[in-house]
Design an enzyme around this catalytic site. Structure first.
Site, PDB file in Angstrom:
ATOM      1  N   SER A   1      15.506  72.822  54.319  1.00  0.00           N
ATOM      2  CA  SER A   1      16.509  72.314  55.269  1.00  0.00           C
ATOM      3  C   SER A   1      15.899  72.047  56.646  1.00  0.00           C
ATOM      4  CB  SER A   1      17.682  73.290  55.399  1.00  0.00           C
ATOM      5  OG  SER A   1      18.279  73.516  54.159  1.00  0.00           O
TER       6      SER A   1
ATOM      7  N   ARG B   1      15.201  56.256  54.782  1.00  0.00           N
ATOM      8  CA  ARG B   1      14.997  57.591  55.367  1.00  0.00           C
ATOM      9  C   ARG B   1      13.846  58.322  54.679  1.00  0.00           C
ATOM     10  NH1 ARG B   1      21.212  59.666  55.639  1.00  0.00           N
ATOM     11  NH2 ARG B   1      21.818  58.633  57.580  1.00  0.00           N
TER      12      ARG B   1
ATOM     13  N   TYR C   1      18.561  73.874  40.526  1.00  0.00           N
ATOM     14  CA  TYR C   1      19.077  72.576  41.006  1.00  0.00           C
ATOM     15  C   TYR C   1      19.532  71.686  39.842  1.00  0.00           C
ATOM     16  CZ  TYR C   1      16.315  73.717  45.258  1.00  0.00           C
ATOM     17  OH  TYR C   1      15.745  74.314  46.352  1.00  0.00           O
TER      18      TYR C   1
HETATM   19  P1  A2P Z   1      20.885  61.368  52.855  1.00  0.00           P
HETATM   20  O1  A2P Z   1      20.464  62.029  51.561  1.00  0.00           O
HETATM   21  O2  A2P Z   1      22.205  60.684  52.752  1.00  0.00           O
HETATM   22  O3  A2P Z   1      19.806  60.486  53.438  1.00  0.00           O
HETATM   23  P2  A2P Z   1      17.577  68.639  54.847  1.00  0.00           P
HETATM   24  O4  A2P Z   1      16.299  67.960  54.496  1.00  0.00           O
HETATM   25  O5  A2P Z   1      17.516  69.511  56.065  1.00  0.00           O
HETATM   26  O6  A2P Z   1      18.214  69.344  53.675  1.00  0.00           O
HETATM   27  O7  A2P Z   1      18.625  67.478  55.266  1.00  0.00           O
HETATM   28  C1  A2P Z   1      19.081  66.582  54.319  1.00  0.00           C
HETATM   29  C2  A2P Z   1      20.254  65.819  54.889  1.00  0.00           C
HETATM   30  O8  A2P Z   1      19.824  65.020  56.001  1.00  0.00           O
HETATM   31  C3  A2P Z   1      20.840  64.881  53.896  1.00  0.00           C
HETATM   32  O9  A2P Z   1      22.242  64.869  54.125  1.00  0.00           O
HETATM   33  C4  A2P Z   1      20.239  63.529  54.230  1.00  0.00           C
HETATM   34  O10 A2P Z   1      21.165  62.521  53.922  1.00  0.00           O
HETATM   35  C5  A2P Z   1      20.022  63.643  55.717  1.00  0.00           C
HETATM   36  N1  A2P Z   1      18.795  62.937  56.159  1.00  0.00           N
HETATM   37  C6  A2P Z   1      17.591  62.951  55.580  1.00  0.00           C
HETATM   38  N2  A2P Z   1      16.690  62.234  56.280  1.00  0.00           N
HETATM   39  C7  A2P Z   1      17.363  61.755  57.346  1.00  0.00           C
HETATM   40  C8  A2P Z   1      16.984  60.928  58.447  1.00  0.00           C
HETATM   41  N3  A2P Z   1      15.742  60.496  58.579  1.00  0.00           N
HETATM   42  N4  A2P Z   1      17.946  60.633  59.356  1.00  0.00           N
HETATM   43  C9  A2P Z   1      19.205  61.079  59.226  1.00  0.00           C
HETATM   44  N5  A2P Z   1      19.624  61.858  58.210  1.00  0.00           N
HETATM   45  C10 A2P Z   1      18.705  62.202  57.278  1.00  0.00           C
END
Ligand code: A2P
Length: 278
Positions: free
Chosen positions: A197, A245, A52
């Site tokens: 994810s 978030r 990463y």
């Molecule tokens: P962002 O970084 O702009 O908040 P995963 O954990 O499955 O990889 O998903 C990550 C994605 O989901 C990122 O694009 C993140 O965007 C978004 N995300 C994370 N938490 C939330 C939430 N509580 N509600 C909506 N979107 C979220």
């Protein structure tokens, strides 16, 4: 509360039930700020990887948080294209240095094959790698060792050669993509699944069934996704770069009833249903 709860790994180590994920979090300010925010909000477990390229920023945030090292659980990963005994030791030392740490809580083989050649037979190399991980573990430099993106057929050769089961398998796991065969194998052998994810990188949140259940519990779809992982006994690694978030994703202290878990299990999304990252 979830933020204070632990799973217990097969070797007796406590591991916080939820982690802050940093895949696709840019090195520098973005990684530093989001990890520091997560730590301040109560995440105790941070997941990163050499691949990463943000370990240094993660390490700086850990240091600046001034949280006692013993309170934290730090996971990182050996790049998928680095395999072999000496290569593993070398990459491990690089990660440790990047993170500014003296030991890791969990160290994982990132994938059974290089991402540039998914499916390549690397059994022999993975065994050599696994032996190096076991040696680092026996020296106390890693508190738990595991794999990522491994299925039963990838794990078995490691165990056959060494008698040592991974304590963790980090796989792509979310509603509608739960890799049941790997899930069952891991349950049977007491291998904790870390769910990467867990929000399908954000692509699941408009799902109709998910939204119906979220409305019923008066929570966001994201919270249902994370709570679902916990109730399946997996460890979700939500990632976000937004403070509200990051905070909300830790606040998942409610219970999804069995009938609604059953309903969530009917979610099918052919576009998202694949075993590995893309
Ligand atoms: P962002 O970084 O702009 O908040 P995963 O954990 O499955 O990889 O998903 C990550 C994605 O989901 C990122 O694009 C993140 O965007 C978004 N995300 C994370 N938490 C939330 C939430 N509580 N509600 C909506 N979107 C979220």
């Amino acid at each position: 509360m979830i933020r204070d709860e632990f799973y217990v790994l097969s070797n007796g180590i406590n591991i916080p039930k939820i982690a802050f994920g940093t895949w696709q979090v840019k090195p520098g300010d973005e990684a530093y700020n989001s990890v520091l925010t997560a730590l301040k909000l109560g995440y105790k477990h941070i997941d990163t990887a050499l691949a990463y390229q943000n370990e240094e920023s993660v390490g700086k945030a850990i240091k600046d948080s001034k949280i006692d090292r013993k309170e934290l659980f730090i996971t990182t990963k050996l790049p998928a294209d680095i395999k072999g005994y000496n290569e593993t030791i070398e990459a491990f030392n690089t990660s440790l240095k990047n993170l500014g740490l003296e030991y890791l809580d969990s160290y994982l083989i990132h994938a059974p094959w290089p991402w540039s050649n998914v499916g390549l037979d690397c059994k022999a190399k993975n065994v050599e790698t696994w032996k190096a991980m076991i040696d680092l573990y026996n020296k106390g430099l890693i508190k738990s060792i595991g794999v990522s993106n491994f299925r039963e057929e990838d794990i078995k050769p490691l165990v056959e050669a060494t008698g040592f089961y991974p304590q963790v398998d980090q796989i792509r796991f979310f509603l509608g993509n739960t890799q049941e065969a790997t899930y069952e194998y891991c349950k049977k052998h007491n291998i904790l699944i870390m769910a990467y994810s867990p929000l399908a990188t954000g692509n699941l949140l408009k799902d109709k069934i998910l939204n119906e259940v979220a409305e019923k519990y008066n929570v966001t779809p994201a919270k249902i996704c994370l709570r679902y992982c916990i109730q399946r006994g997996t460890l979700p690694l939500p990632k976000s770069t937004h403070e509200e978030r990051i905070k909300a994703n830790l606040d998942i202290d409610f219970e999804i009833k069995k009938e609604d878990m059953d309903k969530l299990n009917t979610i099918r999304n052919p576009e998202l249903d694949r075993p590995y990252r893309s």
